[in-house]
Design a protein around this motif. Sequence first.
Motif, PDB file in Angstrom:
ATOM      1  N   GLY A 182      -7.064 -50.175 -41.653  1.00  0.00           N
ATOM      2  CA  GLY A 182      -6.199 -49.655 -42.707  1.00  0.00           C
ATOM      3  C   GLY A 182      -5.416 -48.423 -42.325  1.00  0.00           C
ATOM      4  O   GLY A 182      -4.778 -47.794 -43.172  1.00  0.00           O
ATOM      5  N   GLY A 183      -5.431 -48.063 -41.027  1.00  0.00           N
ATOM      6  CA  GLY A 183      -4.735 -46.868 -40.571  1.00  0.00           C
ATOM      7  C   GLY A 183      -3.362 -47.173 -40.006  1.00  0.00           C
ATOM      8  O   GLY A 183      -2.906 -48.316 -39.969  1.00  0.00           O
ATOM      9  N   GLU A 184      -2.695 -46.129 -39.542  1.00  0.00           N
ATOM     10  CA  GLU A 184      -1.339 -46.237 -38.998  1.00  0.00           C
ATOM     11  C   GLU A 184      -1.326 -45.658 -37.590  1.00  0.00           C
ATOM     12  O   GLU A 184      -1.806 -44.544 -37.362  1.00  0.00           O
ATOM     13  N   ALA A 185      -0.759 -46.409 -36.644  1.00  0.00           N
ATOM     14  CA  ALA A 185      -0.740 -45.988 -35.249  1.00  0.00           C
ATOM     15  C   ALA A 185       0.664 -46.074 -34.679  1.00  0.00           C
ATOM     16  O   ALA A 185       1.494 -46.884 -35.126  1.00  0.00           O
ATOM     17  N   PHE A 186       0.924 -45.232 -33.693  1.00  0.00           N
ATOM     18  CA  PHE A 186       2.191 -45.215 -32.974  1.00  0.00           C
ATOM     19  C   PHE A 186       1.858 -45.097 -31.492  1.00  0.00           C
ATOM     20  O   PHE A 186       1.205 -44.150 -31.071  1.00  0.00           O
ATOM     21  N   ILE A 187       2.289 -46.055 -30.695  1.00  0.00           N
ATOM     22  CA  ILE A 187       1.973 -46.075 -29.270  1.00  0.00           C
ATOM     23  C   ILE A 187       3.059 -45.340 -28.494  1.00  0.00           C
ATOM     24  O   ILE A 187       4.255 -45.568 -28.713  1.00  0.00           O
ATOM     25  N   VAL A 188       2.638 -44.467 -27.587  1.00  0.00           N
ATOM     26  CA  VAL A 188       3.597 -43.726 -26.770  1.00  0.00           C
ATOM     27  C   VAL A 188       3.051 -43.555 -25.359  1.00  0.00           C
ATOM     28  O   VAL A 188       1.865 -43.254 -25.176  1.00  0.00           O
ATOM     29  N   GLN A 189       3.898 -43.789 -24.359  1.00  0.00           N
ATOM     30  CA  GLN A 189       3.496 -43.697 -22.957  1.00  0.00           C
ATOM     31  C   GLN A 189       3.998 -42.394 -22.352  1.00  0.00           C
ATOM     32  O   GLN A 189       5.112 -41.939 -22.643  1.00  0.00           O
ATOM     33  N   ALA A 190       3.184 -41.778 -21.497  1.00  0.00           N
ATOM     34  CA  ALA A 190       3.604 -40.585 -20.755  1.00  0.00           C
ATOM     35  C   ALA A 190       2.588 -40.296 -19.662  1.00  0.00           C
ATOM     36  O   ALA A 190       1.415 -40.633 -19.781  1.00  0.00           O
ATOM     37  N   ASP A 191       3.062 -39.643 -18.618  1.00  0.00           N
ATOM     38  CA  ASP A 191       2.198 -39.153 -17.543  1.00  0.00           C
ATOM     39  C   ASP A 191       1.879 -37.699 -17.860  1.00  0.00           C
ATOM     40  O   ASP A 191       2.768 -36.839 -17.801  1.00  0.00           O
ATOM     41  N   VAL A 192       0.622 -37.407 -18.185  1.00  0.00           N
ATOM     42  CA  VAL A 192       0.279 -36.050 -18.611  1.00  0.00           C
ATOM     43  C   VAL A 192       0.215 -35.059 -17.455  1.00  0.00           C
ATOM     44  O   VAL A 192      -0.048 -33.875 -17.677  1.00  0.00           O
ATOM     45  N   SER A 193       0.463 -35.505 -16.230  1.00  0.00           N
ATOM     46  CA  SER A 193       0.575 -34.567 -15.122  1.00  0.00           C
ATOM     47  C   SER A 193       2.014 -34.088 -14.943  1.00  0.00           C
ATOM     48  O   SER A 193       2.294 -33.281 -14.055  1.00  0.00           O
ATOM     49  N   ASN A 194       2.919 -34.558 -15.812  1.00  0.00           N
ATOM     50  CA  ASN A 194       4.341 -34.268 -15.703  1.00  0.00           C
ATOM     51  C   ASN A 194       4.820 -33.553 -16.957  1.00  0.00           C
ATOM     52  O   ASN A 194       4.801 -34.129 -18.048  1.00  0.00           O
ATOM     53  N   ARG A 195       5.232 -32.286 -16.829  1.00  0.00           N
ATOM     54  CA  ARG A 195       5.601 -31.497 -18.005  1.00  0.00           C
ATOM     55  C   ARG A 195       6.727 -32.123 -18.844  1.00  0.00           C
ATOM     56  O   ARG A 195       6.606 -32.215 -20.064  1.00  0.00           O
ATOM     57  N   PRO A 196       7.852 -32.570 -18.255  1.00  0.00           N
ATOM     58  CA  PRO A 196       8.893 -33.182 -19.077  1.00  0.00           C
ATOM     59  C   PRO A 196       8.409 -34.390 -19.871  1.00  0.00           C
ATOM     60  O   PRO A 196       8.829 -34.597 -21.015  1.00  0.00           O
ATOM     61  N   GLU A 197       7.514 -35.177 -19.279  1.00  0.00           N
ATOM     62  CA  GLU A 197       7.001 -36.339 -20.005  1.00  0.00           C
ATOM     63  C   GLU A 197       6.094 -35.916 -21.158  1.00  0.00           C
ATOM     64  O   GLU A 197       6.083 -36.551 -22.212  1.00  0.00           O
ATOM     65  N   ILE A 198       5.330 -34.850 -20.965  1.00  0.00           N
ATOM     66  CA  ILE A 198       4.497 -34.340 -22.059  1.00  0.00           C
ATOM     67  C   ILE A 198       5.374 -33.851 -23.203  1.00  0.00           C
ATOM     68  O   ILE A 198       5.108 -34.131 -24.385  1.00  0.00           O
TER      69      ILE A 198
END
Length: 262
Positions: free
Chosen positions: A54-70
């Motif tokens: 019953g919840g709401e989710a949003f999928i997002v991809q990123a490389d957390v070793s990369n500041r611009p992607e974060i």
Amino acid sequence: MSLGGKIAVVTGAGTGIGQGIAVELGKRGAKVAVHYNRSDAGAKETAERIAAAGGEAFIVQADVSNRPEIERLMEQVARHFGGIDILVNNAALQLNVPFLEYTGHQFDRMMDTNLKGYWRCMQAVVPYMKERGGGRIVIISSVHAKRATDFDPVYGMTKGGIRMLGREGAIELAKYNITVNMIEPGAVTVGRQSARDARPFHTPEEKEKLKSRPPRPLTAKFPLGRVGLPSDVGSLVCYLVSGEAEFMTGSAFRLDGGSMLL
């Protein structure tokens, strides 16, 4: 314990502990940004489990070793949901390389993801939390922040650094009504799939070297009779991000079923 109206980002939510945390947050009413880097199929499974509850989710991809992607990650979530209240720093690597065999590249990769990635995520999310009048940050560390490993020394080093990151963050961010707490899980069963299974981090040569080593026996004892589950970690996260824990910051919670007592 309702988290209705809260918006959460969980890094590394496509597998294991991160998936368990994201699902528990979703069950309690939080809108959950399901972050992944490589485990796209796992992220979809997490989102489906949240929706089924019953919840709401949003999928997002990123490389957390990369500041611009974060920074892109946080901006996308804030734009999609309208802000960010909760960050759960969970995405991490564990390469299981012996002390004398670690290369400089492997060392840097571990630090960039496990320690600098957490730090960068915290820096990137704070402006959005300030807009909301405060926030909650939970850092997933490990019992190996306190106890040396016998399987991955650099992993243990990152977890020790994460512990101090949480303490320093708690001091610095308190003036913004942002709390920072840490969870230090022991052994947690995460099933067969892992981020490394999805797209292996090791070269073929490294994989052959790992295969040649005898399996490490499970020697730890567990007073409660079992190892942890991702939902165990998720339940504690839900408490720490709730209003009931508003006076708690800079604390580290060992979640290991008592195994470190033996």
